[in-house]
Design an enzyme around this catalytic site. Structure first.
Site, mmCIF file in Angstrom:
data_model
loop_
_atom_site.group_PDB
_atom_site.id
_atom_site.type_symbol
_atom_site.label_atom_id
_atom_site.label_comp_id
_atom_site.label_asym_id
_atom_site.label_seq_id
_atom_site.Cartn_x
_atom_site.Cartn_y
_atom_site.Cartn_z
ATOM 1 N N ARG A 60 -14.035 -6.702 8.648
ATOM 2 C CA ARG A 60 -14.086 -5.573 7.722
ATOM 3 C C ARG A 60 -15.464 -5.409 7.088
ATOM 4 O O ARG A 60 -15.782 -4.347 6.554
ATOM 5 C CB ARG A 60 -13.067 -5.762 6.601
ATOM 6 C CG ARG A 60 -11.612 -5.757 7.021
ATOM 7 C CD ARG A 60 -10.750 -5.905 5.778
ATOM 8 N NE ARG A 60 -9.324 -6.079 6.034
ATOM 9 C CZ ARG A 60 -8.438 -5.102 6.103
ATOM 10 N NH1 ARG A 60 -8.843 -3.855 5.967
ATOM 11 N NH2 ARG A 60 -7.159 -5.350 6.301
ATOM 12 N N HIS B 279 -3.799 -8.186 -3.838
ATOM 13 C CA HIS B 279 -3.892 -7.131 -2.840
ATOM 14 C C HIS B 279 -4.290 -7.668 -1.467
ATOM 15 O O HIS B 279 -3.616 -7.406 -0.466
ATOM 16 C CB HIS B 279 -4.899 -6.054 -3.246
ATOM 17 C CG HIS B 279 -5.067 -5.013 -2.186
ATOM 18 N ND1 HIS B 279 -4.076 -4.107 -1.871
ATOM 19 C CD2 HIS B 279 -6.095 -4.751 -1.311
ATOM 20 C CE1 HIS B 279 -4.477 -3.341 -0.860
ATOM 21 N NE2 HIS B 279 -5.698 -3.704 -0.501
ATOM 22 N N HIS C 225 -1.096 4.621 -0.451
ATOM 23 C CA HIS C 225 -2.075 5.520 0.171
ATOM 24 C C HIS C 225 -1.725 7.002 0.060
ATOM 25 O O HIS C 225 -1.712 7.738 1.051
ATOM 26 C CB HIS C 225 -2.308 5.136 1.630
ATOM 27 C CG HIS C 225 -3.237 3.968 1.796
ATOM 28 N ND1 HIS C 225 -4.540 3.999 1.369
ATOM 29 C CD2 HIS C 225 -3.034 2.725 2.311
ATOM 30 C CE1 HIS C 225 -5.121 2.827 1.619
ATOM 31 N NE2 HIS C 225 -4.220 2.038 2.194
ATOM 32 N N HIS D 206 -2.525 -4.757 2.009
ATOM 33 C CA HIS D 206 -3.867 -4.605 2.590
ATOM 34 C C HIS D 206 -3.916 -4.380 4.097
ATOM 35 O O HIS D 206 -4.890 -3.841 4.609
ATOM 36 C CB HIS D 206 -4.706 -5.828 2.214
ATOM 37 C CG HIS D 206 -6.173 -5.710 2.476
ATOM 38 N ND1 HIS D 206 -6.905 -4.575 2.171
ATOM 39 C CD2 HIS D 206 -7.068 -6.597 2.994
ATOM 40 C CE1 HIS D 206 -8.174 -4.783 2.489
ATOM 41 N NE2 HIS D 206 -8.291 -5.990 2.992
ATOM 42 N N ASP E 158 -6.138 7.545 -1.321
ATOM 43 C CA ASP E 158 -6.839 7.733 -0.035
ATOM 44 C C ASP E 158 -5.848 7.866 1.124
ATOM 45 O O ASP E 158 -4.775 7.299 1.129
ATOM 46 C CB ASP E 158 -7.830 6.599 0.254
ATOM 47 C CG ASP E 158 -9.071 6.679 -0.605
ATOM 48 O OD1 ASP E 158 -9.397 7.774 -1.091
ATOM 49 O OD2 ASP E 158 -9.726 5.625 -0.799
ATOM 50 N N ARG E 159 -6.285 8.633 2.103
ATOM 51 C CA ARG E 159 -5.573 8.854 3.363
ATOM 52 C C ARG E 159 -4.437 9.863 3.274
ATOM 53 O O ARG E 159 -4.333 10.751 4.107
ATOM 54 C CB ARG E 159 -5.043 7.531 3.939
ATOM 55 C CG ARG E 159 -6.092 6.631 4.543
ATOM 56 C CD ARG E 159 -6.835 7.320 5.638
ATOM 57 N NE ARG E 159 -7.563 6.407 6.500
ATOM 58 C CZ ARG E 159 -8.341 6.795 7.492
ATOM 59 N NH1 ARG E 159 -8.497 8.084 7.751
ATOM 60 N NH2 ARG E 159 -8.976 5.930 8.234
ATOM 61 N N ASP F 162 0.820 -1.214 0.000
ATOM 62 C CA ASP F 162 0.000 0.000 0.000
ATOM 63 C C ASP F 162 0.854 1.265 0.000
ATOM 64 O O ASP F 162 1.856 1.355 0.707
ATOM 65 C CB ASP F 162 -0.898 0.029 1.235
ATOM 66 C CG ASP F 162 -1.953 -1.067 1.242
ATOM 67 O OD1 ASP F 162 -1.706 -2.131 0.657
ATOM 68 O OD2 ASP F 162 -3.021 -0.856 1.842
ATOM 69 N N ASP G 244 -4.051 -0.090 -3.523
ATOM 70 C CA ASP G 244 -4.251 0.974 -2.532
ATOM 71 C C ASP G 244 -3.252 2.111 -2.763
ATOM 72 O O ASP G 244 -2.441 2.472 -1.901
ATOM 73 C CB ASP G 244 -4.160 0.435 -1.099
ATOM 74 C CG ASP G 244 -5.466 -0.222 -0.672
ATOM 75 O OD1 ASP G 244 -6.326 -0.460 -1.536
ATOM 76 O OD2 ASP G 244 -5.621 -0.501 0.533
ATOM 77 N N ASN H 193 -8.520 -2.601 -2.736
ATOM 78 C CA ASN H 193 -9.905 -2.309 -2.368
ATOM 79 C C ASN H 193 -10.198 -0.809 -2.370
ATOM 80 O O ASN H 193 -11.356 -0.395 -2.450
ATOM 81 C CB ASN H 193 -10.238 -2.922 -1.001
ATOM 82 C CG ASN H 193 -9.449 -2.316 0.128
ATOM 83 O OD1 ASN H 193 -8.218 -2.326 0.109
ATOM 84 N ND2 ASN H 193 -10.129 -1.781 1.126
ATOM 85 N N HIS H 194 -9.157 0.027 -2.317
ATOM 86 C CA HIS H 194 -9.377 1.473 -2.372
ATOM 87 C C HIS H 194 -9.484 1.995 -3.798
ATOM 88 O O HIS H 194 -9.840 3.168 -3.981
ATOM 89 C CB HIS H 194 -8.270 2.214 -1.618
ATOM 90 C CG HIS H 194 -8.518 2.309 -0.146
ATOM 91 N ND1 HIS H 194 -8.999 3.448 0.468
ATOM 92 C CD2 HIS H 194 -8.390 1.387 0.832
ATOM 93 C CE1 HIS H 194 -9.134 3.222 1.758
ATOM 94 N NE2 HIS H 194 -8.770 1.984 2.009
#
Length: 334
Positions: A228, A180, A53, A255, A82-83, A51, A79, A111-112
């Site tokens: 989750r 992932h 991010h 992940h 995001d963040r 990831d 991923d 998943n993002h």
């Protein structure tokens, strides 16, 4: 005409890329990705990244410590957004590198890389703040739908003939399966992944969902419900079964935040690689990338977060990773 080299330099400096250029980048990249399979077949040596991010400056560090393109071959396990402060620049840099060196960088969906997730955890708001419309976000989400779901390093040739590629050992378990999240109770073989319809928003259940959302768990026997709310928890028995049926020796996935940068499980048959140091600018973790050589030996390169100017990177963010200051803190560590 798009000047890729100048665009790459502008992205690294967090300069605003014209919306028309981003649309062109996305269109050109889709033309490349549409010809790639759900499972990409790669030869060693390969460097595996977890990831990111939106932590652009740490992504730049990865190329510095892992090896610059095109001398080094990379696979990124999803991923990307995001963040972090710079989800857009992070994704743009990876897209432009993929355009310039298509055979040297493999991008796997996380998943993002989803419309639903990015509207909550930062990427949507970042695009809206920087461009005043959702067009850039829409262009990028369209690309997400074309990303591969996994990769096999030095494994079987396509079609399941059981042949070995490269210099990856002998006997059972001669390759590496990259994904992932993890495994799925609906998927026994890599061949089943090849025939999934990946060109869609990430579904809420089913095999494709599980590949992006599932997690390994030491204490689980078989399968268990994931906290989750998507995917499953799976134990060592399911890892052993998947490795045996697919003639691979290692599952490499991302992940999950790992404070030490990577974590091997199940007698080193599965590894989680995490490549976002000091995740969310507050977790204090180190990060890593994993180099697999021609003998399938593993070399983990561990690194710490770099310091950067937050104002240059994108200014202050709100607690949810958004840009408009209207969303509450969302405690979400996927």
């Amino acid at each position: 005409m798009l000047d890729l080299d100048q665009t790459i330099e502008n992205i690294k400096q967090c300069k605003l890329i014209p919306e028309s250029d981003i649309e062109e980048i996305c269109t050109l990249l889709i033309d490349i990705l549409i010809d790639e399979s759900n499972i990409q077949h790669l030869h060693t040596p390969v460097t595996i990244c977890g990831d990111i991010h939106g932590q652009l400056h740490d992504l730049i560090t990865i190329f510095a410590i892992g090896g610059e393109l095109p001398q080094t071959q990379y696979v990124f396990l999803g991923d990307f957004v995001d963040r972090g402060f710079n989800s857009l620049e992070t994704w743009l840099l990876l897209m432009t590198y993929k355009l310039k060196y298509p055979s040297k960088i493999t991008l796997i969906r996380g998943n993002h890389e989803s419309r639903q997730i990015t509207t909550v955890y930062g990427f949507y708001d970042e695009c809206l703040r920087k461009y005043g419309s959702v067009n850039v976000w829409r262009y990028c989400c369209e690309v997400f739908d074309y990303l591969s779901l996994g990769a096999v390093i030095n494994g079987r040739t396509e079609g399941g003939k059981g042949e070995k590629e490269g210099g990856g050992g002998s006997g059972s378990g001669s390759g590496v399966f990259c994904v992932h999240g993890g495994l799925s109770p609906e998927i026994d073989s890599i061949d089943q992944i090849r025939i999934l319809d990946r060109k869609q928003e990430v579904p809420h259940e089913g095999g494709m969902c599980d590949l992006l959302w599932s997690d390994p768990e030491e204490d689980v026997k078989g399968w268990s419900i994931s906290p989750r709310g998507a995917g499953f928890l799976f134990g060592e028995s399911e890892v052993d079964k998947f490795l045996h049926l697919n003639n691979v020796g290692l599952i490499a996935r991302a992940h999950q935040l790992v404070m030490e940068g990577y974590r091997e499980m199940f007698d080193s048959k599965l590894v989680t690689v995490w490549s976002a140091p000091n995740y969310c600018y507050r977790c204090g973790n180190v990060a890593s990338v994993l180099r697999i050589d021609d003998g399938l030996n593993r070399d983990y390169k561990v690194f710490e977060a770099v310091e950067f100017d937050e104002e240059v990177a994108g200014g202050k963010r709100d607690g949810g990773g958004g840009a408009l200051g209207k969303k509450p803190v969302v405690e979400y560590f996927l």
